[in-house]
Design an enzyme around this catalytic site. Structure first.
Site, PDB file in Angstrom:
ATOM      1  N   LYS A 151       1.823  93.882 -39.275  1.00 11.12           N
ATOM      2  CA  LYS A 151       1.922  93.091 -38.051  1.00 11.12           C
ATOM      3  C   LYS A 151       0.809  92.056 -38.045  1.00 11.12           C
ATOM      4  O   LYS A 151      -0.214  92.300 -38.697  1.00 11.12           O
ATOM      5  CB  LYS A 151       1.874  93.960 -36.803  1.00 11.12           C
ATOM      6  CG  LYS A 151       0.778  95.018 -36.721  1.00 11.12           C
ATOM      7  CD  LYS A 151      -0.642  94.707 -36.955  1.00 11.12           C
ATOM      8  CE  LYS A 151      -1.386  93.769 -36.065  1.00 11.12           C
ATOM      9  NZ  LYS A 151      -2.818  93.601 -36.434  1.00 11.12           N
ATOM     10  N   TYR A 234      -0.645  94.458 -29.887  1.00 10.51           N
ATOM     11  CA  TYR A 234      -0.469  95.890 -29.551  1.00 10.51           C
ATOM     12  C   TYR A 234      -0.130  96.055 -28.074  1.00 10.51           C
ATOM     13  O   TYR A 234       0.653  96.925 -27.708  1.00 10.51           O
ATOM     14  CB  TYR A 234      -1.743  96.679 -29.875  1.00 10.51           C
ATOM     15  CG  TYR A 234      -1.965  96.893 -31.346  1.00 10.51           C
ATOM     16  CD1 TYR A 234      -1.440  98.015 -31.993  1.00 10.51           C
ATOM     17  CD2 TYR A 234      -2.697  95.995 -32.100  1.00 10.51           C
ATOM     18  CE1 TYR A 234      -1.642  98.217 -33.344  1.00 10.51           C
ATOM     19  CE2 TYR A 234      -2.902  96.184 -33.455  1.00 10.51           C
ATOM     20  CZ  TYR A 234      -2.377  97.294 -34.069  1.00 10.51           C
ATOM     21  OH  TYR A 234      -2.563  97.500 -35.406  1.00 10.51           O
TER      22      TYR A 234
HETATM   23  P1  NAD Z   1      -8.688  91.831 -45.232  1.00 10.10           P
HETATM   24  O1  NAD Z   1      -9.246  90.457 -45.121  1.00 10.10           O
HETATM   25  O2  NAD Z   1      -9.640  92.958 -45.347  1.00 10.10           O
HETATM   26  O3  NAD Z   1      -7.658  91.918 -46.455  1.00 10.10           O
HETATM   27  C1  NAD Z   1      -6.820  90.840 -46.818  1.00 10.10           C
HETATM   28  C2  NAD Z   1      -6.465  90.944 -48.274  1.00 10.10           C
HETATM   29  O4  NAD Z   1      -5.697  89.800 -48.636  1.00 10.10           O
HETATM   30  C3  NAD Z   1      -7.690  90.952 -49.191  1.00 10.10           C
HETATM   31  O5  NAD Z   1      -7.499  91.888 -50.215  1.00 10.10           O
HETATM   32  C4  NAD Z   1      -7.717  89.526 -49.770  1.00 10.10           C
HETATM   33  O6  NAD Z   1      -8.303  89.462 -51.056  1.00 10.10           O
HETATM   34  C5  NAD Z   1      -6.221  89.235 -49.837  1.00 10.10           C
HETATM   35  N1  NAD Z   1      -5.923  87.806 -49.902  1.00 10.10           N
HETATM   36  C6  NAD Z   1      -5.056  87.259 -50.758  1.00 10.10           C
HETATM   37  N2  NAD Z   1      -4.998  85.928 -50.605  1.00 10.10           N
HETATM   38  C7  NAD Z   1      -5.886  85.615 -49.645  1.00 10.10           C
HETATM   39  C8  NAD Z   1      -6.282  84.386 -49.045  1.00 10.10           C
HETATM   40  N3  NAD Z   1      -5.737  83.229 -49.397  1.00 10.10           N
HETATM   41  N4  NAD Z   1      -7.213  84.436 -48.087  1.00 10.10           N
HETATM   42  C9  NAD Z   1      -7.755  85.607 -47.692  1.00 10.10           C
HETATM   43  N5  NAD Z   1      -7.397  86.816 -48.207  1.00 10.10           N
HETATM   44  C10 NAD Z   1      -6.474  86.814 -49.188  1.00 10.10           C
HETATM   45  O7  NAD Z   1      -7.734  92.052 -43.959  1.00 10.10           O
HETATM   46  P2  NAD Z   1      -7.157  93.414 -43.377  1.00 10.10           P
HETATM   47  O8  NAD Z   1      -7.963  93.836 -42.221  1.00 10.10           O
HETATM   48  O9  NAD Z   1      -6.932  94.413 -44.462  1.00 10.10           O
HETATM   49  O10 NAD Z   1      -5.746  92.901 -42.777  1.00 10.10           O
HETATM   50  C11 NAD Z   1      -4.649  92.608 -43.608  1.00 10.10           C
HETATM   51  C12 NAD Z   1      -3.357  92.672 -42.787  1.00 10.10           C
HETATM   52  O11 NAD Z   1      -3.205  93.958 -42.222  1.00 10.10           O
HETATM   53  C13 NAD Z   1      -3.288  91.687 -41.623  1.00 10.10           C
HETATM   54  O12 NAD Z   1      -1.975  91.239 -41.482  1.00 10.10           O
HETATM   55  C14 NAD Z   1      -3.640  92.536 -40.410  1.00 10.10           C
HETATM   56  O13 NAD Z   1      -3.050  92.082 -39.209  1.00 10.10           O
HETATM   57  C15 NAD Z   1      -3.048  93.866 -40.815  1.00 10.10           C
HETATM   58  N6  NAD Z   1      -3.741  95.012 -40.190  1.00 10.10           N
HETATM   59  C16 NAD Z   1      -3.001  95.960 -39.582  1.00 10.10           C
HETATM   60  C17 NAD Z   1      -3.603  97.055 -39.018  1.00 10.10           C
HETATM   61  C18 NAD Z   1      -2.771  98.148 -38.418  1.00 10.10           C
HETATM   62  O14 NAD Z   1      -3.318  99.025 -37.769  1.00 10.10           O
HETATM   63  N7  NAD Z   1      -1.471  98.157 -38.633  1.00 10.10           N
HETATM   64  C19 NAD Z   1      -4.999  97.172 -39.047  1.00 10.10           C
HETATM   65  C20 NAD Z   1      -5.746  96.197 -39.699  1.00 10.10           C
HETATM   66  C21 NAD Z   1      -5.109  95.109 -40.271  1.00 10.10           C
END
Ligand code: NAD
Length: 385
Positions: A151, A234
């Protein structure tokens, strides 16, 4: 050894074991062994291996993937990690070694389409920045795999519609990762609201706030960040699942402090009000600049429900107030991510639609787009039913 002779051996072993058992029942108490001869109690339950498992490819090894999703496979009944997609080969190799993923099943964003040739992969889980969800979902579906997408589903209604169309033409399933639809406290709150435990629903308030430190994808407009998209969603989703209705109009306000460089591109806080056909008014707020605060309150004509920690990964507490009595409902928590992955795996095996298909993600995007319009125009925005 032929199948037949193996069977004979098993049968003899079994008979021998039976004789020992019968013999032991005729022993006197003094002769009884104090421990079973094979050091294993005869009644011990050995688990049956699951009939079929579902292979998952994890795309994007960021915070959520590494801290929650990969560890959740240990609690999953039928989902197994079988491939990784990452732009960081050394990190991917380390993660693969930790979770028993074959190192030949590591891909990067250029070789992503090669997942099509990996028969171990049934489903792709997109855990990338929000602006990349649509592209990687469509490419994954075209590669012939089912997709679970984090999401918010995407950054626009048009992207959501493309993703839904891509799933239909590929004849593959698309699910949006709304983990709280598999979480017992939220599920119980839904049941209480729908079964009339609170009387007619009148008001809902919800908040989801956290303090986000830079650098973070959440603070980038071009990556689809912002408090509404990341945490406000949420509240919007909860308003919809608690009422079982779609809103007819919305209002919204946003604040962006000029002296805080974190909020150059996205607001710090957003508040919004949704009006539902039944008359329920739901107000939500979300922020990237507050201490952690995640809860909702549903007020009905004859009762009130409070869910503390409503949107967190763990630690939910549910209170029900009827007249002047407040009781806490004790439920057994689950691993949200394992439950969510098992649900989608089961849907794939059974050929069933998931609880939160693309249409669910699109419904939230419609509401959030209307909230943004209300913020921009300073007007109440009507939604088509
Ligand atoms: P994060 O920044 O920690 O991870 C993002 C990942 O994408 C990294 O591994 C990064 O290297 C990669 N990536 C690839 N291309 C990229 C670019 N051009 N720019 C930046 N990063 C790039 O983020 P996260 O907290 O893991 O969130 C990722 C997704 O998960 C988002 O869509 C977020 O909304 C979702 N999320 C959902 C929940 C949930 O409870 N369902 C919780 C946290 C995050």
């Amino acid at each position: 050894m032929s199948q037949h002779s193996s069977y004979e051996l098993d049968r003899r072993t079994f008979i021998a074991a039976g004789v020992t058992l019968i013999a032991s029942t005729t022993m006197s108490k003094a002769d009884e062994p104090l421990a079973p001869p094979d050091k294993q109690p005869p009644h011990v339950k050995t688990p049956e291996p699951p009939a079929k498992t579902v292979g998952w490819a994890i795309v994007g090894l960021g915070q959520l993937a590494l801290e929650e999703v990969m560890p959740a496979f240990a609690n999953s009944k039928i989902a197994r990690p079988v491939a990784l997609v990452s732009g960081h080969p050394e990190k991917a190799k380390k993660v693969a070694a930790t979770y028993g993923v074959d190192p030949t099943s590591i891909y990067d964003y250029k070789t992503y389409e090669k997942l099509a040739d990996n028969p171990a992969v049934d489903v792709i889980y997109i855990i990338l920045p929000n602006s990349m969800h649509a592209e990687y979902t469509v490419r994954g579906l075209k590669a012939g795999k089912h997709v679970l997408c984090e999401k918010p589903m995407a950054t626009s209604i048009a992207e959501c519609e493309q993703m839904i169309a891509a799933a239909k033409s590929a004849r593959k399933k698309l699910m949006i990762a709304y983990r709280l639809h598999h979480e017992p406290f939220n599920k119980t709150a839904i049941e209480l609201c729908r079964q009339g435990e609170l009387g007619k629903l009148k008001l809902i308030t919800a908040c989801n706030g956290q303090d986000v430190k830079a650098p973070n994808i959440r603070l980038s407009k071009s990556l689809g960040g912002g408090p509404l998209q990341d945490v406000g969603i949420y509240c919007v989703n909860a308003f919809r699942y608690l009422t079982g209705e779609e809103p007819i109009e919305v209002t919204g306000f946003a604040s962006r402090p000029k002296d805080d460089p974190r909020f150059r591109e996205v607001p710090e806080s957003v508040t919004f009000t949704l009006h539902f056909p039944s008359g329920v008014i739901a107000s939500g707020d979300c922020s990237f600049g507050t201490a952690e605060s995640r809860r909702y309150r549903v007020q009905g004509a004859s009762g009130i429900l409070d869910l503390e920690g409503a949107f967190g990964y763990r630690g939910q507490r549910l209170y029900l107030q009827n007249e002047d009595r407040i009781s806490e409902m004790k439920l057994t928590p689950v691993d949200h991510f394992a439950a969510e992955m098992d649900h989608f795996s089961e849907c794939i095996l059974a050929g069933k639609e998931s609880k939160t298909p693309g249409e669910e993600g699109l419904a939230d995007l419609r509401v959030m787009t209307a909230i943004e319009e209300a913020i921009r125009t300073g007007r109440t925005v009507a939604l088509k039913s």
